[in-house]
Write an enzyme that holds these catalytic residues in place. Structure first.
Site, PDB file in Angstrom:
ATOM      1  N   THR A 206       0.823  -1.207   0.000  1.00  0.00           N
ATOM      2  CA  THR A 206       0.000   0.000   0.000  1.00  0.00           C
ATOM      3  C   THR A 206       0.861   1.263   0.000  1.00  0.00           C
ATOM      4  O   THR A 206       2.005   1.238   0.465  1.00  0.00           O
ATOM      5  CB  THR A 206      -0.889  -0.003   1.271  1.00  0.00           C
ATOM      6  OG1 THR A 206      -1.455   1.289   1.460  1.00  0.00           O
ATOM      7  CG2 THR A 206      -0.093  -0.337   2.526  1.00  0.00           C
ATOM      8  N   ASP A 207       0.284   2.362  -0.461  1.00  0.00           N
ATOM      9  CA  ASP A 207       1.006   3.647  -0.407  1.00  0.00           C
ATOM     10  C   ASP A 207       1.033   4.201   1.019  1.00  0.00           C
ATOM     11  O   ASP A 207       1.760   5.159   1.298  1.00  0.00           O
ATOM     12  CB  ASP A 207       0.382   4.672  -1.367  1.00  0.00           C
ATOM     13  CG  ASP A 207      -1.068   5.022  -1.039  1.00  0.00           C
ATOM     14  OD1 ASP A 207      -1.685   4.360  -0.162  1.00  0.00           O
ATOM     15  OD2 ASP A 207      -1.601   5.965  -1.649  1.00  0.00           O
ATOM     16  N   GLU A 208       0.244   3.582   1.928  1.00  0.00           N
ATOM     17  CA  GLU A 208       0.181   4.117   3.295  1.00  0.00           C
ATOM     18  C   GLU A 208       1.511   3.969   4.032  1.00  0.00           C
ATOM     19  O   GLU A 208       1.746   4.617   5.038  1.00  0.00           O
ATOM     20  CB  GLU A 208      -0.963   3.455   4.082  1.00  0.00           C
ATOM     21  CG  GLU A 208      -2.291   3.686   3.394  1.00  0.00           C
ATOM     22  CD  GLU A 208      -3.499   3.328   4.224  1.00  0.00           C
ATOM     23  OE1 GLU A 208      -3.417   3.330   5.458  1.00  0.00           O
ATOM     24  OE2 GLU A 208      -4.551   3.041   3.614  1.00  0.00           O
TER      25      GLU A 208
ATOM     26  N   TYR B 242      -1.768  -0.577  10.954  1.00  0.00           N
ATOM     27  CA  TYR B 242      -1.890  -1.248   9.647  1.00  0.00           C
ATOM     28  C   TYR B 242      -0.698  -0.923   8.755  1.00  0.00           C
ATOM     29  O   TYR B 242      -0.006  -1.818   8.248  1.00  0.00           O
ATOM     30  CB  TYR B 242      -3.199  -0.835   8.953  1.00  0.00           C
ATOM     31  CG  TYR B 242      -3.225  -1.163   7.474  1.00  0.00           C
ATOM     32  CD1 TYR B 242      -3.226  -2.484   7.021  1.00  0.00           C
ATOM     33  CD2 TYR B 242      -3.236  -0.150   6.503  1.00  0.00           C
ATOM     34  CE1 TYR B 242      -3.234  -2.787   5.663  1.00  0.00           C
ATOM     35  CE2 TYR B 242      -3.237  -0.445   5.146  1.00  0.00           C
ATOM     36  CZ  TYR B 242      -3.239  -1.769   4.735  1.00  0.00           C
ATOM     37  OH  TYR B 242      -3.242  -2.065   3.379  1.00  0.00           O
TER      38      TYR B 242
ATOM     39  N   LYS C 271       2.382  -3.300   7.257  1.00  0.00           N
ATOM     40  CA  LYS C 271       2.655  -3.473   5.818  1.00  0.00           C
ATOM     41  C   LYS C 271       4.080  -3.024   5.497  1.00  0.00           C
ATOM     42  O   LYS C 271       4.780  -3.651   4.703  1.00  0.00           O
ATOM     43  CB  LYS C 271       1.646  -2.683   4.972  1.00  0.00           C
ATOM     44  CG  LYS C 271       0.231  -3.209   4.986  1.00  0.00           C
ATOM     45  CD  LYS C 271       0.075  -4.617   4.415  1.00  0.00           C
ATOM     46  CE  LYS C 271       0.275  -4.688   2.930  1.00  0.00           C
ATOM     47  NZ  LYS C 271      -0.052  -6.046   2.391  1.00  0.00           N
TER      48      LYS C 271
END
Ligand code: NAD
Length: 354
Positions: free
Chosen positions: A133-135, A158, A162
């Site tokens: 993810t870009d998060e 989260y 990741k």
């Protein structure tokens, strides 16, 4: 290509499996634990295919994963299985550490052993594709875009889990030579997304004329990508991505959360006006913000576009119409079946001060 997909009963994994099987180029074994977010119903259009196989497997279970590798003899693995909801990670980070970090470690170890024992020609072709993810990059201010070399600054349990899995994948490539590719994608939306996430949740509540709680002032910005575009990007990177490389995936469709909610309201008002004649935008209420809520995400996908020729087909306006229409059609069927009673579309991820 014989492909193991982990998390294939989830939102993005099921889109990947549908897209891959339509191409006629793949045989797929789906390994999924079937958590609340995984639903075999999402694969009903392909589950009868001779090229599709399913095993209920927890990626943390070494023996079960090793058995699947040994029986299926894959040419590649695409790893999507994860706990994926930020609000749930605030309420209970433990499961995120288990699945996203320990589970990824487990897959890397099993894939490494399997790959190292392959004959040369198959060994050279093998791929471990890690979907992320870009998060992991944290939060942007008003300007700028996330590139592949943006420093990691994960802010939620989260995104930290990741980010951790991304680092493990990178290390298994650099240390052991495992042939990996990683993709970091912006927020997805589209059919078959579990109705705890913003777009399906707002769609179903707005359809019934219920209040639409929006975090903070609704001015947090996300870069939205239609899920089928993500699925095509993933298969492009799997087939043609350069080993050890990272590719960012995004659709250049930045929207504030409030703009997203208003778009859904406007689509629904056109498709099924409320009997009262009320405009659905009036249903919006502003609630206390999510703790640690990242301000803005936006992706520079030019590496993927220029090097591998991928382009998004849908923009937000075309994608959101298709999505809202799908949820309207599926309200009494898929949506009713996945909402089995354990989640009642309530708010998650609120820290209660004692
Ligand atoms: P999802 O929550 O819809 O699906 C996750 C799937 O993984 C489910 O089918 C679930 O049953 C399965 N799963 C969970 N724990 C498991 C375990 N221990 N063993 C085996 N299977 C398990 O998630 P999604 O939105 O489809 O996301 C898929 C991947 O893409 C995730 O890795 C996520 O981090 C990443 N991603 C998601 C988005 C997004 O906007 N949804 C954006 C970028 C990246």
């Amino acid at each position: 290509m014989k492909l193991i997909v982990t998390g294939g009963a989830g939102f993005i994994g099921s889109a990947v499996i549908r897209t891959a099987l339509e191409s006629g180029q793949y045989q797929i074994l789906n390994l999924d634990k079937l958590t609340y977010a995984g639903n075999r119903d999402s694969l009903s259009t392909v589950s009868g295919s001779d090229n599709y196989f399913f095993r209920k497997v927890d990626i943390c279970d070494r023996d079960a994963v090793a058995g699947a590798f040994s029986d299926f003899q894959p040419d590649a693995i695409m790893h999507l299985a994860a706990e994926s909801h930020v609000d749930r990670s605030i309420d209970g980070p433990g499961q995120f550490i288990q699945t996203n970090i320990v589970g990824t470690f487990n897959l890397l170890e099993i894939a490494k052993r399997y790959w190292s024992e392959l004959p040369k020609e198959r060994k050279d072709r093998f791929r471990f594709h890690h979907v992320s993810t870009d998060e992991v990059y944290g939060s942007l201010g008003d300007q700028g875009l996330f590139c592949e070399d943006t420093a990691y600054q994960p802010n939620s349990p989260y995104s930290a889990s990741k980010a951790s899995s991304d680092h493990l994948v990178r290390a298994w490539h650099h240390t052991y030579g495992l042939p990996v590719v990683t993709t970091n994608c912006s927020n997805n939306y589209g059919p078959y997304q579990f109705p705890e996430k913003l777009i399906p949740l707002v769609t179903l509540n707005a359809l019934d004329g219920k209040p639409l709680p929006v975090y903070g002032k609704g001015d947090n910005i996300r870069d939205w990508l239609y899920v089928d575009d993500h699925a095509r990007a993933l298969l492009t990177v799997l087939e043609r991505g350069h080993l050890g490389e990272v590719y960012n995936v995004g659709g250049r469709n930045e929207r504030t959360n409030l703009e997203v909610v208003y778009s859904i309201c406007d689509c629904l008002d056109q498709m099924v006006p409320l009997p009262s004649g009320k405009m659905r935008r009036e249903l919006v209420t502003f609630v206390k913000d999510r703790p640690g809520h990242d301000k803005r995400y936006a992706i520079d996908a030019s590496k993927l576009e220029n090097e591998l020729g991928w382009r998004a087909s849908d923009n937000f306006d075309t994608g959101i119409r298709k999505t809202v229409a799908w949820y309207l059609e599926q309200k009494g069927s898929w949506c009713a079946r996945v909402l089995d009673g354990s989640y009642r579309m309530e708010r998650l991820g609120v820290i209660h001060e004692s």
